[in-house]
Design a protein around this motif. Sequence first.
Motif, PDB file in Angstrom:
ATOM      1  N   ALA A 226       0.729  -0.712   0.181  1.00 27.78           N
ATOM      2  CA  ALA A 226       0.056  -0.480  -0.152  1.00 27.78           C
ATOM      3  C   ALA A 226       0.951   1.394  -0.251  1.00 27.78           C
ATOM      4  CB  ALA A 226      -0.689   0.302   1.285  1.00 27.78           C
ATOM      5  N   GLU A 227       1.851   0.958   0.869  1.00 24.94           N
ATOM      6  CA  GLU A 227       2.468   2.707   0.762  1.00 24.94           C
ATOM      7  C   GLU A 227       3.527   2.950  -0.250  1.00 24.94           C
ATOM      8  OE1 GLU A 227       3.972   2.969   5.161  1.00 24.94           O
ATOM      9  OE2 GLU A 227       2.267   2.543   5.771  1.00 24.94           O
ATOM     10  N   THR A 228       4.355   1.369  -0.858  1.00 22.92           N
ATOM     11  CA  THR A 228       4.545   1.942  -2.098  1.00 22.92           C
ATOM     12  C   THR A 228       3.902   2.716  -2.772  1.00 22.92           C
ATOM     13  OG1 THR A 228       6.813   0.166  -1.385  1.00 22.92           O
ATOM     14  CG2 THR A 228       6.247   0.972  -3.671  1.00 22.92           C
ATOM     15  N   THR A 229       2.803   1.976  -3.185  1.00 23.38           N
ATOM     16  CA  THR A 229       1.679   2.449  -4.361  1.00 23.38           C
ATOM     17  C   THR A 229       1.736   3.266  -4.284  1.00 23.38           C
ATOM     18  OG1 THR A 229       1.528  -0.513  -4.418  1.00 23.38           O
ATOM     19  CG2 THR A 229      -0.203   1.510  -5.006  1.00 23.38           C
ATOM     20  N   TYR A 230       1.191   4.063  -3.039  1.00 22.00           N
ATOM     21  CA  TYR A 230       0.631   5.233  -2.498  1.00 22.00           C
ATOM     22  C   TYR A 230       1.767   6.341  -3.221  1.00 22.00           C
ATOM     23  CZ  TYR A 230      -0.641   9.319  -0.214  1.00 22.00           C
ATOM     24  OH  TYR A 230      -1.674  11.027   0.598  1.00 22.00           O
ATOM     25  N   ARG A 231       3.082   6.487  -3.233  1.00 23.39           N
ATOM     26  CA  ARG A 231       3.894   7.036  -3.536  1.00 23.39           C
ATOM     27  C   ARG A 231       4.205   6.935  -4.762  1.00 23.39           C
ATOM     28  NH1 ARG A 231       6.382   4.493   1.149  1.00 23.39           N
ATOM     29  NH2 ARG A 231       8.321   3.249  -0.765  1.00 23.39           N
ATOM     30  N   GLN A 232       4.301   5.729  -5.045  1.00 28.35           N
ATOM     31  CA  GLN A 232       3.975   5.590  -7.029  1.00 28.35           C
ATOM     32  C   GLN A 232       3.009   6.267  -7.310  1.00 28.35           C
ATOM     33  OE1 GLN A 232       6.858   4.141  -8.456  1.00 28.35           O
ATOM     34  NE2 GLN A 232       5.460   5.438 -10.206  1.00 28.35           N
ATOM     35  N   LEU A 233       1.946   6.842  -7.299  1.00 35.85           N
ATOM     36  CA  LEU A 233       0.829   7.527  -7.551  1.00 35.85           C
ATOM     37  C   LEU A 233       1.129   8.575  -7.054  1.00 35.85           C
ATOM     38  CD1 LEU A 233      -2.299   5.072  -6.126  1.00 35.85           C
ATOM     39  CD2 LEU A 233      -1.920   5.099  -8.622  1.00 35.85           C
ATOM     40  N   VAL A 234       1.173   8.486  -6.527  1.00 42.86           N
ATOM     41  CA  VAL A 234       1.619  10.539  -5.858  1.00 42.86           C
ATOM     42  C   VAL A 234       2.437  10.851  -6.659  1.00 42.86           C
ATOM     43  CG1 VAL A 234       2.592  12.095  -4.377  1.00 42.86           C
ATOM     44  CG2 VAL A 234       1.187  10.553  -3.635  1.00 42.86           C
ATOM     45  N   SER A 257       0.212   5.640   8.425  1.00 45.60           N
ATOM     46  CA  SER A 257       1.373   4.492   9.567  1.00 45.60           C
ATOM     47  C   SER A 257       2.158   5.768   9.912  1.00 45.60           C
ATOM     48  CB  SER A 257       2.018   3.704   8.663  1.00 45.60           C
ATOM     49  OG  SER A 257       2.749   4.254   7.787  1.00 45.60           O
ATOM     50  N   GLU A 258       2.982   5.744  11.032  1.00 51.76           N
ATOM     51  CA  GLU A 258       3.981   6.551  11.259  1.00 51.76           C
ATOM     52  C   GLU A 258       5.288   6.733  10.442  1.00 51.76           C
ATOM     53  OE1 GLU A 258       3.748   7.452  14.824  1.00 51.76           O
ATOM     54  OE2 GLU A 258       2.353   7.360  14.365  1.00 51.76           O
ATOM     55  N   ALA A 259       5.358   5.307   9.106  1.00 51.77           N
ATOM     56  CA  ALA A 259       6.531   5.737   8.422  1.00 51.77           C
ATOM     57  C   ALA A 259       6.248   6.571   7.653  1.00 51.77           C
ATOM     58  CB  ALA A 259       7.107   4.373   7.803  1.00 51.77           C
ATOM     59  N   GLU A 260       4.645   6.752   7.009  1.00 51.61           N
ATOM     60  CA  GLU A 260       4.143   7.839   5.935  1.00 51.61           C
ATOM     61  C   GLU A 260       4.920   8.978   6.483  1.00 51.61           C
ATOM     62  OE1 GLU A 260       0.690   6.471   2.880  1.00 51.61           O
ATOM     63  OE2 GLU A 260       0.160   5.875   5.730  1.00 51.61           O
ATOM     64  N   LEU A 261       4.112   9.389   7.725  1.00 50.05           N
ATOM     65  CA  LEU A 261       4.117  10.485   8.386  1.00 50.05           C
ATOM     66  C   LEU A 261       5.461  11.227   9.128  1.00 50.05           C
ATOM     67  CD1 LEU A 261       1.578   9.893  11.094  1.00 50.05           C
ATOM     68  CD2 LEU A 261       1.050  11.660   9.637  1.00 50.05           C
ATOM     69  N   ALA A 262       6.347  10.056   9.389  1.00 51.41           N
ATOM     70  CA  ALA A 262       7.792  10.369   9.092  1.00 51.41           C
ATOM     71  C   ALA A 262       8.543  11.176   7.676  1.00 51.41           C
ATOM     72  CB  ALA A 262       8.727   9.521   9.757  1.00 51.41           C
ATOM     73  N   ARG A 263       7.733   9.948   5.936  1.00 53.07           N
ATOM     74  CA  ARG A 263       8.623  10.412   5.133  1.00 53.07           C
ATOM     75  C   ARG A 263       7.401  12.322   5.194  1.00 53.07           C
ATOM     76  NH1 ARG A 263       8.565   5.176   4.427  1.00 53.07           N
ATOM     77  NH2 ARG A 263       6.095   4.635   3.972  1.00 53.07           N
ATOM     78  N   LEU A 264       6.726  12.420   5.264  1.00 50.60           N
ATOM     79  CA  LEU A 264       5.840  12.951   4.890  1.00 50.60           C
ATOM     80  C   LEU A 264       6.472  14.430   5.539  1.00 50.60           C
ATOM     81  CD1 LEU A 264       1.951  11.849   4.887  1.00 50.60           C
ATOM     82  CD2 LEU A 264       3.452  13.228   2.639  1.00 50.60           C
ATOM     83  N   GLY A 265       6.754  14.097   6.658  1.00 50.87           N
ATOM     84  CA  GLY A 265       7.680  15.308   7.359  1.00 50.87           C
ATOM     85  C   GLY A 265       6.594  15.926   8.785  1.00 50.87           C
ATOM     86  N   GLY A 266       5.670  14.965   8.881  1.00 52.67           N
ATOM     87  CA  GLY A 266       4.548  15.517  10.413  1.00 52.67           C
ATOM     88  C   GLY A 266       5.725  14.249  11.411  1.00 52.67           C
ATOM     89  N   ALA A 267       7.035  13.832  11.080  1.00 51.45           N
ATOM     90  CA  ALA A 267       6.913  12.549  12.209  1.00 51.45           C
ATOM     91  C   ALA A 267       7.121  14.677  13.516  1.00 51.45           C
ATOM     92  CB  ALA A 267       7.872  12.199  12.066  1.00 51.45           C
TER      93      ALA A 267
END
Length: 269
Positions: A226-234, A257-267
């Motif tokens: 899911a999270e790899t696919t999300y980044r690819q679609l964006v 997820s926490e990993a997504e939030l960290a990648r988005l800069g919101g950790a």
Amino acid sequence: MTIRSVHEAALAALMEADPDAKCAAAQALQADWGAGRLRVVAAADLGEPLTHPGRPPRPLLVPPQEVPVRAAGRREGHAALLHAIAHIEFNAIDLALDCVYRFRSLPVDFHAGWVQVAAEEAQHFGLVRERLRALGFDYGDFSAHNGLWEMACRTAADALARMALVPRVLEARGLDATPPIMARLRAIGDAGSVAVLETILRDEVGHVALGDRWFRHLCAARGVDAETTYRQLVDDFGAPRPRPPLNVEARRAAGFSEAELARLGGAQD
């Protein structure tokens, strides 16, 4: 009792041009669904975008960069800010209705969820419009852009892309933007609009969470991460990145997820 297709009922609401009629139709859709007067007719999804949903003749739709920015401290700027929110909520009614109309291969729960969202977005539009009218303005008095619906058209052929890029990108940006807007309205003493936005923010967490649920469901069904696919679609769609500060608490509640939030800069530490 006559049982009708929920998809055709959603289309009828979607094509209503008058804002009051569209809101009434979205709420009637929910009532009819709850009363068992509508059913899902399993079929292939509809891939052709609906480029012209029902819209009033105003607001004038212009490119995003041509929408004027006005200071909220002045009456016209205050109204323009509320108008922008009303326009988002009006489009959100159509986005939810289009999901019900279009994605016919998905389970009953999918349609039940988006029927409810359409009714809630109609309520939100009405609440913001009341605040706008209290300032002596109405929906259509300012220009607006069509970015939300343009993304709906671009993702019409793929439910997975729609769930990723509308709820999890565009609507999730609203989770981030709402608290600063509330602060601006609070600073000019508009407690009534702040209360409306509190309701909207609460409900929008649920709407983004619904999109997250079905995005992850579709990724699992296709056997993709899911999270790899999300980044690819964006990346593939050139979708807008979130602007800090992120509403980390709301995004977390909506399924990020926490990993997504960290990648988005919101950790957060």
